[in-house]
Enzyme design. Structure first.
Site, PDB file in Angstrom:
ATOM      1  N   ALA A  44      40.313  28.873  41.117  1.00 29.53           N
ATOM      2  CA  ALA A  44      39.801  28.908  39.944  1.00 29.53           C
ATOM      3  C   ALA A  44      37.957  29.083  40.820  1.00 29.53           C
ATOM      4  O   ALA A  44      37.680  28.117  41.322  1.00 29.53           O
ATOM      5  CB  ALA A  44      39.750  28.684  38.475  1.00 29.53           C
ATOM      6  N   LYS A  57      37.934  36.631  36.772  1.00 33.75           N
ATOM      7  CA  LYS A  57      37.974  36.077  36.152  1.00 33.75           C
ATOM      8  C   LYS A  57      36.477  35.615  35.050  1.00 33.75           C
ATOM      9  O   LYS A  57      35.532  36.283  35.664  1.00 33.75           O
ATOM     10  CB  LYS A  57      37.541  34.297  36.965  1.00 33.75           C
ATOM     11  CG  LYS A  57      38.102  33.777  36.216  1.00 33.75           C
ATOM     12  CD  LYS A  57      37.941  31.400  36.838  1.00 33.75           C
ATOM     13  CE  LYS A  57      36.472  31.074  35.708  1.00 33.75           C
ATOM     14  NZ  LYS A  57      36.914  28.976  36.240  1.00 33.75           N
ATOM     15  N   ILE A  94      48.760  17.588  58.276  1.00 38.09           N
ATOM     16  CA  ILE A  94      48.374  17.077  57.235  1.00 38.09           C
ATOM     17  C   ILE A  94      47.461  18.069  55.961  1.00 38.09           C
ATOM     18  O   ILE A  94      47.104  18.824  55.764  1.00 38.09           O
ATOM     19  CB  ILE A  94      47.192  17.062  57.534  1.00 38.09           C
ATOM     20  CG1 ILE A  94      46.702  15.243  58.802  1.00 38.09           C
ATOM     21  CG2 ILE A  94      46.307  15.855  57.079  1.00 38.09           C
ATOM     22  CD1 ILE A  94      46.121  14.713  59.236  1.00 38.09           C
TER      23      ILE A  94
END
Length: 505
Positions: free
Chosen positions: A59, A87, A51
């Site tokens: 992010a 980031k 699965i």
């Protein structure tokens, strides 16, 4: 009698925790529970290699740093293991109007006065011709624009990560197993229930094995196998405000140096993400199937890629919304099994960690009680509603009317809680943050101003400054930021020095 009343749940002590599903949510759950309570609990995670996981949540937002600190993880080690980059925010391109961009950064903008936020002084400065762009007064935003980054003293730089979600789950699995968590391979064939209480007693696997437990964590993704399918918790559909219901994801080669921000590029019926890691780039197109068919959306994505694809594009269907309860009986849903908005503000992993921290604070070691369940669900609903409103804001406040999608978004009726915030800012320039709310006043300001919402007035405190004083106030903030940013190394150089990862073979 009390023992037959599911509202009181018999107060059976929790000694066995079963996590259904792996991926980011499952292994974050295993990491937290094993690290904090591993010496007192039997912790089993059930997942199947057959699965797949959604695995595109690459992010993050700054709260993940605190999560890693709670687990006492070394930042550089995590980043190397997950091919991570830094980031500083999100670049929103074509959102306000085609060809117009802005950045929602993680930083605070300017300096507030106790009577009024910085935006009032900036607004007055714009009227007098003394202020530059609003983003010039934010360290993180200017650093993102110029592609620079470094850790600074006193943690004055607010940042998050771009990371490989699959590698992150792998890293957390090794960590969790070090604190006693056990992984069982297998597909869940049947969820076993107690007829009297309605609680889950065990998970029967396809190979016949039965995994029994006292508390079950549902990390089965959009299927919501335990909370939704088995416990029957209904879903609040928010598609009347959030039109997007499909994403197409693909990985590409890294072209050039990775920038310290996520790119969100608006298209005719949705938007495209671009997330640079050390070894590749995550890409995707989030769109509304009501306004665009999958073939057209696929072509838009492929036409706007940078670098050769490394994987086949994968289509993911979803329904924006939230389960009416995240905890029912002895089942707690974490991650996509409890709900999903969309990835525009990178909140999915944040919501996983928030619910895990909430669960640790209310962990039912001596037995599950109704008051804990009610408080947990109330907090979850309150937090997700704030995030929902912030995401809707990006679509509601726009000048775009070039496609039916954007015209419908601009004209839709939004939740009263959001409409109040919009009206308050438009009429007075004021922004107030609700206690416990994720996004700061600075976030609301950056998005509202970036989307073109301009206040009609400002606080009178700003009028008390003469031109010279106001010019000096604004200029000193901008100059300090400029000096700091110019001293920062390039993002790429800092990543190479701090957490360079080996390229996967």
């Amino acid at each position: 009698m009390q023992q037959n009343n599911p509202e009181n749940i018999g107060r059976k002590p929790v000694r066995r925790v079963v996590i259904a599903g792996g991926g980011t949510a499952g292994w974050m759950a295993a990491a937290v529970i094993s690290r904090i309570l591993g010496k007192t609990l039997d912790i089993t995670l059930v997942e199947s290699d057959e699965i797949g996981t959604v695995g595109v949540g690459e992010a993050t937002i700054p709260s993940l740093i605190q999560f890693h600190q709670l687990l006492e993880l070394n930042e550089a080690d995590v980043m190397r293991a997950t091919q991570a980059t830094f980031k500083l925010g999100i670049s929103f391109e074509n959102w306000r109007a085609p060809g117009e961009d802005y950045i929602h950064s993680f930083g605070l903008t300017g300096v507030d006065h106790w009577t009024a936020g910085f935006q009032h002084f900036w607004h007055k400065g714009r009227q007098r011709g003394l202020a530059s762009d609003f983003g010039d007064y934010c360290l993180e935003l200017k650093s993102a624009q110029l592609g620079r980054f470094a850790h600074l003293p006193n943690d004055v730089m607010n940042y998050a990560y771009h990371l490989d979600a699959t590698l992150y789950a792998r890293f957390l699995r090794k960590y969790s197993e070090g604190f006693g968590a056990k992984r069982v391979e297998g597909k869940i064939d049947q969820v076993m229930l107690d007829a009297a209480s309605g609680h889950v007693t065990g998970l029967k696997l396809g190979n016949g094995a039965l995994i029994e437990g006292d508390l079950f964590i549902d990390c089965t993704g959009f299927r919501s196998l335990l909370l939704g399918q088995t416990m029957g918790v209904e879903y609040d559909d928010w598609s009347q405000w959030l039109f997007n219901d499909t994403a197409i994801a693909v990985q590409t080669e890294l072209m050039g140096e990775p920038v310290p921000m996520t790119r969100a590029i608006a298209h005719g019926a949705g938007w495209q993400w671009r997330i640079p890691l050390q070894h590749r780039v995550g890409n995707g197109h989030v769109f509304s199937s009501k306004y665009m068919d999958g073939e057209e959306a696929m072509q838009i994505l492929l036409d706007n890629l940078q670098g050769e694809p490394l994987t086949q594009p994968r289509m993911i269907k979803f329904k924006p919304g939230q389960r009416k309860q995240s905890w029912k009986g002895n089942v707690v849903a974490i991650g996509l099994s409890s709900g999903f908005l969309e990835p525009i503000e990178s909140t999915s992993i944040h919501l996983i960690q928030r619910n895990l921290i909430r669960l640790m604070q209310m962990f039912p070691a001596d037995g599950i009680c109704r008051s804990d369940i009610d408080e947990f669900n109330t907090q979850v609903q309150r937090e997700i509603a704030h995030i929902r409103d912030f995401i809707i804001l990006h679509y509601k406040v726009t000048s775009r009317a070039d496609t039916p999608y954007w015209e419908a978004a601009r004209n839709m009726e939004v939740p009263a809680s959001l409409q109040h915030r919009i009206d308050l800012f438009r009429e007075t320039g004021r922004v107030f943050r609700t206690e416990g709310e994720l996004f700061t006043e600075s976030s609301w300001l950056q998005v509202m101003l970036g989307q073109g919402l301009t206040p009609e007035q400002h606080h009178q405190s700003a009028d008390l400054m003469g031109d010279a004083e106001l010019s000096q106030f604004l200029g000193s903030i901008r100059q300090k930021i400029e000096r700091t940013v110019q001293q920062l190394p390039s993002h790429q150089a800092y990543v190479q020095r701090f957490c360079r990862a080996e390229r996967p073979s």
